[in-house]
Scaffold this motif. Structure first.
Motif, mmCIF file in Angstrom:
data_model
loop_
_atom_site.group_PDB
_atom_site.id
_atom_site.type_symbol
_atom_site.label_atom_id
_atom_site.label_comp_id
_atom_site.label_asym_id
_atom_site.label_seq_id
_atom_site.Cartn_x
_atom_site.Cartn_y
_atom_site.Cartn_z
ATOM 1 N N LEU A 135 -0.929 -7.010 -1.314
ATOM 2 C CA LEU A 135 -0.768 -7.028 0.183
ATOM 3 C C LEU A 135 -1.797 -5.829 0.685
ATOM 4 N N ASN A 136 -2.448 -5.161 -0.247
ATOM 5 C CA ASN A 136 -3.503 -4.338 0.414
ATOM 6 C C ASN A 136 -4.790 -4.772 0.068
ATOM 7 N N MET A 137 -5.062 -5.895 -0.448
ATOM 8 C CA MET A 137 -6.292 -6.482 -0.784
ATOM 9 C C MET A 137 -6.518 -7.640 0.019
ATOM 10 N N THR A 138 -5.738 -8.457 0.419
ATOM 11 C CA THR A 138 -6.052 -9.764 1.074
ATOM 12 C C THR A 138 -5.219 -10.067 2.156
ATOM 13 N N LYS A 139 -5.710 -10.909 2.964
ATOM 14 C CA LYS A 139 -4.888 -11.290 4.226
ATOM 15 C C LYS A 139 -3.936 -12.504 3.742
ATOM 16 N N MET A 140 -4.265 -13.296 2.357
ATOM 17 C CA MET A 140 -3.582 -14.347 2.010
ATOM 18 C C MET A 140 -2.521 -13.753 0.989
ATOM 19 N N ALA A 141 -2.061 -12.565 0.862
ATOM 20 C CA ALA A 141 -1.227 -12.059 0.141
ATOM 21 C C ALA A 141 0.059 -12.850 0.259
ATOM 22 N N THR A 171 -10.709 -10.901 -7.088
ATOM 23 C CA THR A 171 -11.057 -11.313 -8.347
ATOM 24 C C THR A 171 -9.760 -10.864 -9.085
ATOM 25 N N TRP A 172 -9.317 -11.368 -10.221
ATOM 26 C CA TRP A 172 -8.068 -10.847 -11.192
ATOM 27 C C TRP A 172 -8.612 -9.457 -11.447
ATOM 28 N N ASP A 173 -9.867 -9.132 -12.081
ATOM 29 C CA ASP A 173 -10.192 -8.026 -12.472
ATOM 30 C C ASP A 173 -9.905 -6.776 -11.566
ATOM 31 N N ASN A 174 -10.217 -7.162 -10.338
ATOM 32 C CA ASN A 174 -10.329 -6.241 -9.138
ATOM 33 C C ASN A 174 -8.457 -5.900 -8.965
ATOM 34 N N ILE A 175 -7.909 -6.741 -8.955
ATOM 35 C CA ILE A 175 -6.203 -6.746 -8.885
ATOM 36 C C ILE A 175 -5.760 -5.995 -9.903
ATOM 37 N N MET A 176 -6.239 -6.171 -11.017
ATOM 38 C CA MET A 176 -5.729 -5.297 -12.119
ATOM 39 C C MET A 176 -6.185 -3.850 -12.288
ATOM 40 N N SER A 177 -7.489 -3.716 -11.626
ATOM 41 C CA SER A 177 -7.802 -2.519 -11.738
ATOM 42 C C SER A 177 -6.894 -1.589 -10.712
ATOM 43 N N CYS A 178 -6.508 -2.213 -9.715
ATOM 44 C CA CYS A 178 -5.632 -1.556 -8.738
ATOM 45 C C CYS A 178 -4.246 -1.334 -9.455
ATOM 46 N N VAL A 179 -3.856 -2.343 -10.075
ATOM 47 C CA VAL A 179 -2.599 -2.369 -10.801
ATOM 48 C C VAL A 179 -2.448 -1.205 -11.743
ATOM 49 N N LYS A 180 -3.286 -1.201 -12.480
ATOM 50 C CA LYS A 180 -3.581 0.064 -13.592
ATOM 51 C C LYS A 180 -4.093 1.345 -13.263
ATOM 52 N N GLY A 181 -4.510 1.371 -12.102
ATOM 53 C CA GLY A 181 -5.059 2.761 -11.715
ATOM 54 C C GLY A 181 -4.318 3.379 -10.539
#
Length: 256
Positions: A135-141, A171-181
């Motif tokens: 929701l914070n990273m993309t308009k296609m959330a 990218t999935w890596d960017n999303i997981m950086s947010c999730v884990k950080g």
């Protein structure tokens, strides 16, 4: 120009059944109406212009629908997948949606940060966090979250759903950086604040607000037919989907 969601879904479905309208289109769906060149290349110029003309003449605020939920709650998943998302697809010109994935979670401060316990366990906390970061990273959330929540396994579906609806920048890596950080924890903290500030306090999920208000009557109407509720509450000219002025689109793909 802003691409209408119904246009994305309609053309995508056409291409899945052998259509070639997008064979020369190099833009992702979210960018179809970003410029005249992209609209022409993707064959949707008329639809983009019509959608933006309609929006530019709307002087009435859209109906604001808020959903306070948790990612693995069965009732939340059914409402989001079967009622909220389909209604938004049809009525996104006259309604806006705010998703707050937190629900009945508990937040605990830990060394200047936060930890979370979720009603349906650690997997739900992970699902909440993935959806919060989206929701914070993309308009296609919202389409991605719909894809996740309507699948058999919310967590396993997350990465394929991102690939389906995302862009090269997401990218999935960017999303997981947010999730884990720390970013994910700060975003979830905001969800906790929003949920805890509800008045009246939420007693269950899914918890629905309409224009920032929650009553049992509004909740019942939203759960039974959100489409009817939004159409009836909107004060501007009713769109065709609500039974307003009917428009006939004569854009055909002829048999060659």
């Amino acid at each position: 120009m802003k691409v209408p969601l119904l246009l994305i879904l309609t053309v995508w479905l056409n291409t899945q059944h052998g259509g070639s309208a997008l064979s020369t289109c190099s833009h992702p769906p979210s960018q179809w109406c970003s410029s005249l060149d992209s609209a022409i290349q993707c064959g949707v110029l008329k639809q983009c212009l019509e959608a933006n003309f309609t929006r530019s003449h709307q002087n009435v605020d859209p109906i604001q629908v808020g959903l306070y939920y948790e990612s693995l709650c069965p009732g939340c998943r059914l409402f989001l997948s079967n009622i909220l998302f389909p209604t938004w697809v049809l009525l996104n010109d006259i309604m806006s949606v705010t998703l707050v994935p937190y629900g009945n979670a508990q937040e605990k401060p830990v060394n200047q940060t936060y930890s979370y316990e979720c009603q349906h366990g650690e997997q739900e906390c992970l699902g909440n966090m993935i959806e919060t970061c989206l929701l914070n990273m993309t308009k296609m959330a919202f389409p991605i979250i719909f894809c996740m929540e309507s699948s058999g396994d919310v967590i396993k579906a997350a990465e394929p759903c991102v690939e389906l609806y995302g862009s090269s920048e997401l990218t999935w890596d960017n999303i997981m950086s947010c999730v884990k950080g720390d970013q994910g924890k700060q975003l979830m903290h905001q969800n906790a604040l929003k949920t805890n500030a509800l008045n009246p306090p939420h007693q269950y999920v899914p918890w629905v607000t309409i224009n920032g208000e929650h009553t049992e009557d509004l909740q019942d109407k939203a759960m039974s037919s959100l489409f009817t509720l939004v159409c009836s509450m909107y004060k501007g000219p009713k769109p065709a989907a609500c039974g307003g002025a009917q428009r006939h689109y004569r854009s055909y793909c002829h048999n060659e």
